[in-house]
Scaffold this motif. Sequence first.
Motif, short mmCIF file in Angstrom:
data_model
loop_
_atom_site.label_atom_id
_atom_site.label_comp_id
_atom_site.label_asym_id
_atom_site.label_seq_id
_atom_site.Cartn_x
_atom_site.Cartn_y
_atom_site.Cartn_z
N ASP A 1 0.80 -1.24 0.00
CA ASP A 1 0.00 0.00 0.00
C ASP A 1 0.83 1.28 0.00
OD1 ASP A 1 0.79 -0.26 2.62
OD2 ASP A 1 -1.12 0.39 3.48
N ARG B 1 7.73 -3.84 9.07
CA ARG B 1 6.53 -4.05 9.88
C ARG B 1 5.83 -5.36 9.47
NH1 ARG B 1 3.89 1.91 10.59
NH2 ARG B 1 5.82 2.96 11.11
N THR C 1 7.91 -6.73 12.78
CA THR C 1 7.50 -6.19 14.07
C THR C 1 5.99 -6.24 14.29
OG1 THR C 1 7.66 -4.01 13.06
CG2 THR C 1 9.48 -4.70 14.48
N ARG C 2 5.23 -6.34 13.18
CA ARG C 2 3.77 -6.26 13.40
C ARG C 2 3.04 -7.43 12.78
NH1 ARG C 2 2.67 0.26 13.67
NH2 ARG C 2 4.77 0.78 14.34
N ARG D 1 12.06 -6.15 16.76
CA ARG D 1 12.92 -5.12 16.19
C ARG D 1 14.36 -5.60 16.10
NH1 ARG D 1 11.40 0.83 18.57
NH2 ARG D 1 9.53 1.13 17.30
N ASN E 1 16.04 4.15 9.71
CA ASN E 1 15.43 4.87 10.82
C ASN E 1 16.49 5.35 11.83
OD1 ASN E 1 14.24 4.99 13.53
ND2 ASN E 1 12.37 4.31 12.52
N GLU F 1 20.18 3.37 18.58
CA GLU F 1 20.15 2.26 19.56
C GLU F 1 21.17 1.18 19.21
OE1 GLU F 1 16.04 0.95 20.28
OE2 GLU F 1 15.44 3.03 19.96
N1 LIG Z 1 -0.29 3.04 5.67
C1 LIG Z 1 0.30 1.99 6.18
O1 LIG Z 1 -0.26 0.92 6.33
C2 LIG Z 1 1.72 2.08 6.51
C3 LIG Z 1 2.47 0.94 6.62
C4 LIG Z 1 3.83 1.07 6.91
C5 LIG Z 1 4.35 2.34 7.10
N2 LIG Z 1 3.58 3.43 7.01
C6 LIG Z 1 4.13 4.79 7.19
O2 LIG Z 1 5.31 4.86 6.42
C7 LIG Z 1 6.36 5.48 7.16
C8 LIG Z 1 7.59 4.59 7.24
O3 LIG Z 1 7.28 3.37 7.81
P1 LIG Z 1 8.27 2.18 7.69
O4 LIG Z 1 7.62 1.03 8.38
O5 LIG Z 1 8.73 1.99 6.32
O6 LIG Z 1 9.54 2.72 8.50
P2 LIG Z 1 9.89 2.70 10.02
O7 LIG Z 1 8.82 3.38 10.82
O8 LIG Z 1 11.27 3.19 10.13
O9 LIG Z 1 9.83 1.15 10.44
C9 LIG Z 1 10.58 0.13 9.77
C10 LIG Z 1 10.93 -0.95 10.76
O10 LIG Z 1 11.84 -0.40 11.69
C11 LIG Z 1 11.38 -0.65 12.99
N3 LIG Z 1 11.84 0.35 13.92
C12 LIG Z 1 11.31 1.57 14.20
N4 LIG Z 1 12.03 2.16 15.15
C13 LIG Z 1 13.02 1.31 15.51
C14 LIG Z 1 14.05 1.35 16.47
N5 LIG Z 1 14.24 2.39 17.28
N6 LIG Z 1 14.89 0.30 16.54
C15 LIG Z 1 14.72 -0.78 15.75
N7 LIG Z 1 13.75 -0.89 14.84
C16 LIG Z 1 12.90 0.15 14.72
C17 LIG Z 1 9.88 -0.70 12.89
O11 LIG Z 1 9.37 -1.40 14.01
P3 LIG Z 1 7.98 -0.99 14.74
O12 LIG Z 1 6.88 -1.57 13.94
O13 LIG Z 1 8.13 -1.61 16.10
O14 LIG Z 1 7.93 0.52 14.82
C18 LIG Z 1 9.71 -1.43 11.57
O15 LIG Z 1 9.80 -2.81 11.76
C19 LIG Z 1 5.76 5.86 8.50
O16 LIG Z 1 5.43 7.22 8.42
C20 LIG Z 1 4.51 5.02 8.62
O17 LIG Z 1 3.50 5.70 9.34
C21 LIG Z 1 2.28 3.33 6.70
#
Ligand SMILES: NC(=O)c1ccc[n+]([C@@H]2O[C@H](COP(=O)([O-])OP(=O)(O)OC[C@H]3O[C@@H](n4cnc5c(N)ncnc54)[C@H](OP(=O)(O)O)[C@@H]3O)[C@@H](O)[C@H]2O)c1
Length: 249
Positions: free
Chosen positions: A18, A145, A174-175, A186, A216, A222
């Motif tokens: 998506d 995720r 993670t999800r 993570r 990230n 970390e």
């Molecule tokens: N519309 C949707 O369905 C959808 C889906 C995915 C992403 N998004 C949006 O897209 C953007 C990017 O999302 P993204 O998932 O590609 O990137 P992201 O937020 O950087 O997450 C990527 C992965 O990194 C993990 N992560 C986050 N912080 C961490 C930390 N401090 N240490 C280790 N791992 C960590 C996340 O785990 P966690 O899950 O535990 O945070 C996830 O597994 C965000 O703004 C999000 O809201 C939207």
Amino acid sequence: MKEDWIEGRIVGLRHWSDNLYSLKIDAPLSSFTAGQYIKVALDIGEERIGRPYSLVNAPDERPLEIYFNEVPEGPLTPRLSDLHTDDRLWISAKAGGVFTMDNVVSRRHLWMLATGTALGVYLSILKTPEPWERFERIILVQGARHSGELAYQDTIANLSDGYGERFTFISTLTREQQADTSLQGRITALLEAGTLEQAANAEISAADSHLMLCGNSAMIKEVRALLEAKGLHRHKRTQPGHYTTEQYH
Ligand SMILES: NC(=O)c1ccc[n+]([C@@H]2O[C@H](COP(=O)([O-])OP(=O)(O)OC[C@H]3O[C@@H](n4cnc5c(N)ncnc54)[C@H](OP(=O)(O)O)[C@@H]3O)[C@@H](O)[C@H]2O)c1
Ligand SMILES: Cc1cc2nc3c(=O)[nH]c(=O)nc-3n(C[C@H](O)[C@H](O)[C@H](O)COP(=O)(O)OP(=O)(O)OC[C@H]3O[C@@H](n4cnc5c(N)ncnc54)[C@H](O)[C@@H]3O)c2cc1C
């Protein structure tokens, strides 16, 4: 300094899930080093809005390719994700960045840690011979995720076919639970618990490892703390270390 822009044309696109996209771009970019990024821009209203994107293609591969996720509130990505074949955009005339093999110290094991779309930069590097000439083993770890965000599986399968036991790919979710194919949790938690090293059958140590961390900023911060506690230090040109980083957001 004023950016020098050249025109690019979309010659391919892929919508992985998506909010995940790849764009293939035909543009006369000068040569670049695997691991570098270009700026990609669109004229929005009166303004040219540009953001950096790592190249996924290897330096000898064309078209250029970028891999990104849409940030709904961001100015550029909702428009980038709306482009079609033959649409035009701007790219920087030159690639930049130092997240390359030039800043990686040769040891036994190269670890490449990515969250989300940071996977792409490693694919460019892994498609070149240099990391394979300099390391016995390479361990690529992608944290995402959901399993639907594990893109470029065909490229990863090609690397596995080509390099066999020298290459290990580990995905961590993670999800969602996909116990057959991915670790759960993570990257940071799995690193701290020793689960990543166990899954890779390789120890992270100052003697044996160089790590590349990309994506990230919280993950990078970390992981850095965990590495420093193990006696591994950031690499500097003046003082060879054990890890290099590139922050996307
Ligand atoms: N519309 C949707 O369905 C959808 C889906 C995915 C992403 N998004 C949006 O897209 C953007 C990017 O999302 P993204 O998932 O590609 O990137 P992201 O937020 O950087 O997450 C990527 C992965 O990194 C993990 N992560 C986050 N912080 C961490 C930390 N401090 N240490 C280790 N791992 C960590 C996340 O785990 P966690 O899950 O535990 O945070 C996830 O597994 C965000 O703004 C999000 O809201 C939207
Ligand atoms: C050197 C470098 C290379 C990069 N390479 C890539 C790449 O290959 N692929 C890629 O997807 N992004 C990459 N980025 C991030 C990219 O440049 C943009 O910031 C991103 O695509 C969002 O653009 P935007 O204009 O829509 O929103 P922006 O105005 O850039 O950002 C809006 C908000 O979203 C946050 N944000 C930015 N990127 C993300 C993201 N990926 N996930 C969640 N939140 C984010 C920002 O911190 C900010 O708070 C890179 C960044 C840097 C510095």
